[in-house]
Design a protein around this motif. Structure first.
Motif, PDB file in Angstrom:
ATOM      1  N   LEU A  95       0.845  -1.196   0.000  1.00 36.85           N
ATOM      2  CA  LEU A  95       0.000   0.000   0.000  1.00 36.85           C
ATOM      3  C   LEU A  95       0.880   1.245   0.000  1.00 36.85           C
ATOM      4  O   LEU A  95       2.016   1.222   0.452  1.00 36.85           O
ATOM      5  CB  LEU A  95      -0.906   0.005   1.227  1.00 36.85           C
ATOM      6  CG  LEU A  95      -1.883  -1.157   1.346  1.00 36.85           C
ATOM      7  CD1 LEU A  95      -2.629  -1.079   2.671  1.00 36.85           C
ATOM      8  CD2 LEU A  95      -2.856  -1.159   0.186  1.00 36.85           C
ATOM      9  N   ASN A  96       0.326   2.329  -0.505  1.00 40.71           N
ATOM     10  CA  ASN A  96       1.011   3.614  -0.456  1.00 40.71           C
ATOM     11  C   ASN A  96      -0.011   4.698  -0.151  1.00 40.71           C
ATOM     12  O   ASN A  96      -1.197   4.419   0.019  1.00 40.71           O
ATOM     13  CB  ASN A  96       1.776   3.898  -1.763  1.00 40.71           C
ATOM     14  CG  ASN A  96       0.889   3.792  -2.987  1.00 40.71           C
ATOM     15  OD1 ASN A  96      -0.279   4.165  -2.937  1.00 40.71           O
ATOM     16  ND2 ASN A  96       1.422   3.277  -4.075  1.00 40.71           N
ATOM     17  N   GLU A  97       0.454   5.943  -0.088  1.00 40.97           N
ATOM     18  CA  GLU A  97      -0.442   7.041   0.304  1.00 40.97           C
ATOM     19  C   GLU A  97      -1.516   7.342  -0.736  1.00 40.97           C
ATOM     20  O   GLU A  97      -2.497   8.013  -0.443  1.00 40.97           O
ATOM     21  CB  GLU A  97       0.367   8.308   0.623  1.00 40.97           C
ATOM     22  CG  GLU A  97       1.173   8.866  -0.525  1.00 40.97           C
ATOM     23  CD  GLU A  97       2.539   8.199  -0.667  1.00 40.97           C
ATOM     24  OE1 GLU A  97       3.187   8.471  -1.690  1.00 40.97           O
ATOM     25  OE2 GLU A  97       2.933   7.425   0.207  1.00 40.97           O
ATOM     26  N   ARG A  98      -1.362   6.849  -1.968  1.00 38.80           N
ATOM     27  CA  ARG A  98      -2.376   7.093  -3.005  1.00 38.80           C
ATOM     28  C   ARG A  98      -3.612   6.208  -2.832  1.00 38.80           C
ATOM     29  O   ARG A  98      -4.644   6.478  -3.423  1.00 38.80           O
ATOM     30  CB  ARG A  98      -1.774   6.859  -4.384  1.00 38.80           C
ATOM     31  CG  ARG A  98      -0.745   7.929  -4.755  1.00 38.80           C
ATOM     32  CD  ARG A  98      -0.130   7.613  -6.065  1.00 38.80           C
ATOM     33  NE  ARG A  98       0.708   6.422  -5.860  1.00 38.80           N
ATOM     34  CZ  ARG A  98       1.426   5.848  -6.799  1.00 38.80           C
ATOM     35  NH1 ARG A  98       1.409   6.312  -8.018  1.00 38.80           N
ATOM     36  NH2 ARG A  98       2.173   4.808  -6.535  1.00 38.80           N
ATOM     37  N   ILE A  99      -3.526   5.147  -2.040  1.00 37.93           N
ATOM     38  CA  ILE A  99      -4.667   4.256  -1.805  1.00 37.93           C
ATOM     39  C   ILE A  99      -5.362   4.711  -0.522  1.00 37.93           C
ATOM     40  O   ILE A  99      -4.789   4.648   0.571  1.00 37.93           O
ATOM     41  CB  ILE A  99      -4.208   2.790  -1.672  1.00 37.93           C
ATOM     42  CG1 ILE A  99      -3.515   2.348  -2.965  1.00 37.93           C
ATOM     43  CG2 ILE A  99      -5.399   1.883  -1.367  1.00 37.93           C
ATOM     44  CD1 ILE A  99      -2.876   0.997  -2.887  1.00 37.93           C
ATOM     45  N   PRO A 100      -6.617   5.186  -0.607  1.00 36.95           N
ATOM     46  CA  PRO A 100      -7.303   5.707   0.585  1.00 36.95           C
ATOM     47  C   PRO A 100      -7.781   4.580   1.508  1.00 36.95           C
ATOM     48  O   PRO A 100      -7.931   3.429   1.089  1.00 36.95           O
ATOM     49  CB  PRO A 100      -8.492   6.465  -0.007  1.00 36.95           C
ATOM     50  CG  PRO A 100      -8.761   5.799  -1.305  1.00 36.95           C
ATOM     51  CD  PRO A 100      -7.423   5.331  -1.819  1.00 36.95           C
ATOM     52  N   ASP A 101      -8.035   4.938   2.745  1.00 33.26           N
ATOM     53  CA  ASP A 101      -8.524   3.967   3.725  1.00 33.26           C
ATOM     54  C   ASP A 101      -9.914   3.436   3.366  1.00 33.26           C
ATOM     55  O   ASP A 101     -10.229   2.284   3.663  1.00 33.26           O
ATOM     56  CB  ASP A 101      -8.579   4.589   5.119  1.00 33.26           C
ATOM     57  CG  ASP A 101      -7.203   4.778   5.718  1.00 33.26           C
ATOM     58  OD1 ASP A 101      -6.247   4.174   5.205  1.00 33.26           O
ATOM     59  OD2 ASP A 101      -7.087   5.527   6.709  1.00 33.26           O
ATOM     60  N   CYS A 102     -10.734   4.262   2.731  1.00 35.20           N
ATOM     61  CA  CYS A 102     -12.100   3.826   2.398  1.00 35.20           C
ATOM     62  C   CYS A 102     -12.095   2.673   1.388  1.00 35.20           C
ATOM     63  O   CYS A 102     -13.048   1.894   1.330  1.00 35.20           O
ATOM     64  CB  CYS A 102     -12.929   4.995   1.898  1.00 35.20           C
ATOM     65  SG  CYS A 102     -12.307   5.747   0.385  1.00 35.20           S
ATOM     66  N   ALA A 103     -11.034   2.524   0.612  1.00 39.50           N
ATOM     67  CA  ALA A 103     -10.953   1.410  -0.341  1.00 39.50           C
ATOM     68  C   ALA A 103     -10.575   0.102   0.345  1.00 39.50           C
ATOM     69  O   ALA A 103     -10.702  -0.963  -0.244  1.00 39.50           O
ATOM     70  CB  ALA A 103      -9.930   1.732  -1.422  1.00 39.50           C
ATOM     71  N   LEU A 104     -10.131   0.185   1.598  1.00 44.48           N
ATOM     72  CA  LEU A 104      -9.649  -0.999   2.316  1.00 44.48           C
ATOM     73  C   LEU A 104     -10.550  -1.398   3.483  1.00 44.48           C
ATOM     74  O   LEU A 104     -10.167  -2.213   4.313  1.00 44.48           O
ATOM     75  CB  LEU A 104      -8.244  -0.732   2.855  1.00 44.48           C
ATOM     76  CG  LEU A 104      -7.201  -0.350   1.817  1.00 44.48           C
ATOM     77  CD1 LEU A 104      -5.923   0.109   2.492  1.00 44.48           C
ATOM     78  CD2 LEU A 104      -6.933  -1.512   0.890  1.00 44.48           C
ATOM     79  N   GLU A 105     -11.747  -0.833   3.576  1.00 47.07           N
ATOM     80  CA  GLU A 105     -12.625  -1.100   4.717  1.00 47.07           C
ATOM     81  C   GLU A 105     -13.205  -2.505   4.676  1.00 47.07           C
ATOM     82  O   GLU A 105     -13.564  -3.013   3.618  1.00 47.07           O
ATOM     83  CB  GLU A 105     -13.769  -0.092   4.751  1.00 47.07           C
ATOM     84  CG  GLU A 105     -13.350   1.292   5.161  1.00 47.07           C
ATOM     85  CD  GLU A 105     -14.513   2.253   5.186  1.00 47.07           C
ATOM     86  OE1 GLU A 105     -15.633   1.854   4.796  1.00 47.07           O
ATOM     87  OE2 GLU A 105     -14.301   3.394   5.582  1.00 47.07           O
ATOM     88  N   LEU A 106     -13.277  -3.130   5.843  1.00 48.66           N
ATOM     89  CA  LEU A 106     -13.989  -4.387   6.048  1.00 48.66           C
ATOM     90  C   LEU A 106     -15.054  -4.138   7.100  1.00 48.66           C
ATOM     91  O   LEU A 106     -14.777  -3.516   8.132  1.00 48.66           O
ATOM     92  CB  LEU A 106     -13.050  -5.492   6.542  1.00 48.66           C
ATOM     93  CG  LEU A 106     -12.212  -6.220   5.507  1.00 48.66           C
ATOM     94  CD1 LEU A 106     -11.318  -7.237   6.189  1.00 48.66           C
ATOM     95  CD2 LEU A 106     -13.080  -6.913   4.491  1.00 48.66           C
ATOM     96  N   GLN A 107     -16.253  -4.641   6.881  1.00 49.62           N
ATOM     97  CA  GLN A 107     -17.357  -4.396   7.782  1.00 49.62           C
ATOM     98  C   GLN A 107     -17.093  -5.038   9.146  1.00 49.62           C
ATOM     99  O   GLN A 107     -16.737  -6.212   9.240  1.00 49.62           O
ATOM    100  CB  GLN A 107     -18.638  -4.968   7.198  1.00 49.62           C
ATOM    101  CG  GLN A 107     -19.869  -4.659   8.007  1.00 49.62           C
ATOM    102  CD  GLN A 107     -21.128  -5.185   7.352  1.00 49.62           C
ATOM    103  OE1 GLN A 107     -21.070  -5.823   6.314  1.00 49.62           O
ATOM    104  NE2 GLN A 107     -22.250  -4.919   7.968  1.00 49.62           N
ATOM    105  N   GLY A 108     -17.222  -4.244  10.222  1.00 48.85           N
ATOM    106  CA  GLY A 108     -17.025  -4.744  11.572  1.00 48.85           C
ATOM    107  C   GLY A 108     -15.594  -4.670  12.069  1.00 48.85           C
ATOM    108  O   GLY A 108     -15.309  -5.101  13.180  1.00 48.85           O
TER     109      GLY A 108
END
Length: 149
Positions: A95-108
């Motif tokens: 991962l790098n700074e260009r990939i936002p956290d919202c693209a990596l979310e898992l429910q719960g």
């Protein structure tokens, strides 16, 4: 000061009655214990079912986590061991700074990530670490920390 060196006689019958009740309860527990083939470890494990005794930690080397988010969401729905884990740890996330956290979310789960920095390591590709922690566990930890402070 009026301090008595001994136990007053009016409290003695109450103390003896409660001690007798305690002995009776402990004796019943010993008698109620399962013996033989119905009292073993294997029976207790079968009674527990799919619930694990300890919190689960899932560790994996994913080599590019961004490409595998669909697979992770499918594992959350289909794999009980994966879904009941309290902590998911992924190495080599790339991962790098260009990939936002919202693209990596898992429910719960809450996300904690440590990307590789080119200035610190001298390398631009590879590396990285990502932790997903169960949100219930996070809330419990934050409440305990606030009560301590």
């Amino acid at each position: 000061m009026n301090i008595r060196p001994t136990v007053p006689m009016d409290l003695l019958p109450v103390f003896l009655a409660s001690a007798a009740d305690l002995v009776h309860v402990l004796a019943k527990k010993v008698w109620a214990r399962k013996r033989g083939k119905r009292g073993g470890l294997l029976v207790r494990l079968r009674r527990r079912g799919a619930r694990t005794a300890l919190p689960g930690i899932f560790l994996s080397n994913v080599r590019s986590l961004g490409n595998k988010m669909d697979e992770l969401s499918l594992l959350m729905r289909r794999n009980k061991d994966f879904a009941t884990s309290c902590v998911l740890c992924f190495t080599e996330t790339w991962l790098n700074e260009r990939i936002p956290d919202c693209a990596l979310e898992l429910q719960g789960f809450g996300l904690f990530r440590a990307d590789r920095h080119c200035a610190l390591s001298g390398k631009s590709r590879g590396g990285g670490l990502c932790f997903y922690t169960e949100t219930k566990a996070l809330e419990t930890c934050s409440e305990e920390l606030q009560s301590v402070v």
